[in-house]
Design a protein around this motif. Sequence first.
Motif: not given
Length: 116
Positions: A58-68, A70-87
């Motif tokens: 919900a915070a946009g930090l991770v995404t879920r996809s469907r692989d048959a 499996r529903r892998p969860v992945a990090l949204d690196a771009a969102k973390l980069e925005k946080l890092t830039s702000w800091i």
Amino acid sequence: MTDADDEALDAAFLALAHPIRRRIIARLSRGSATVNDLAEPFEMSKQAVSRHIQMLEAAGLVTRSRDAQRRPVALDAAKLEKLTSWIDRYRLIHEQQFRQLDELLADHESEKDVEK
């Protein structure tokens, strides 16, 4: 910064406020994983871990996809980069202020040495 940007930052920092969610982010920094993989190190139900993942999603930090099946969860690196830039914006301001203070103190010490 817009109100939407502020709300996104608030949601991200709120999601990162919990130690379990930070550990999930740390694990995902090494690559995507399933809920089962993410739940393994914790002494809690998969449903509880799933709720943590939902908050990160919900915070946009991770995404879920469907692989048959499996529903892998992945990090949204771009969102973390925005946080890092702000800091970083504020960190750099404070670092500059500390450098100026160091210079002022060094000048003051030099003046004291000259007076002796």
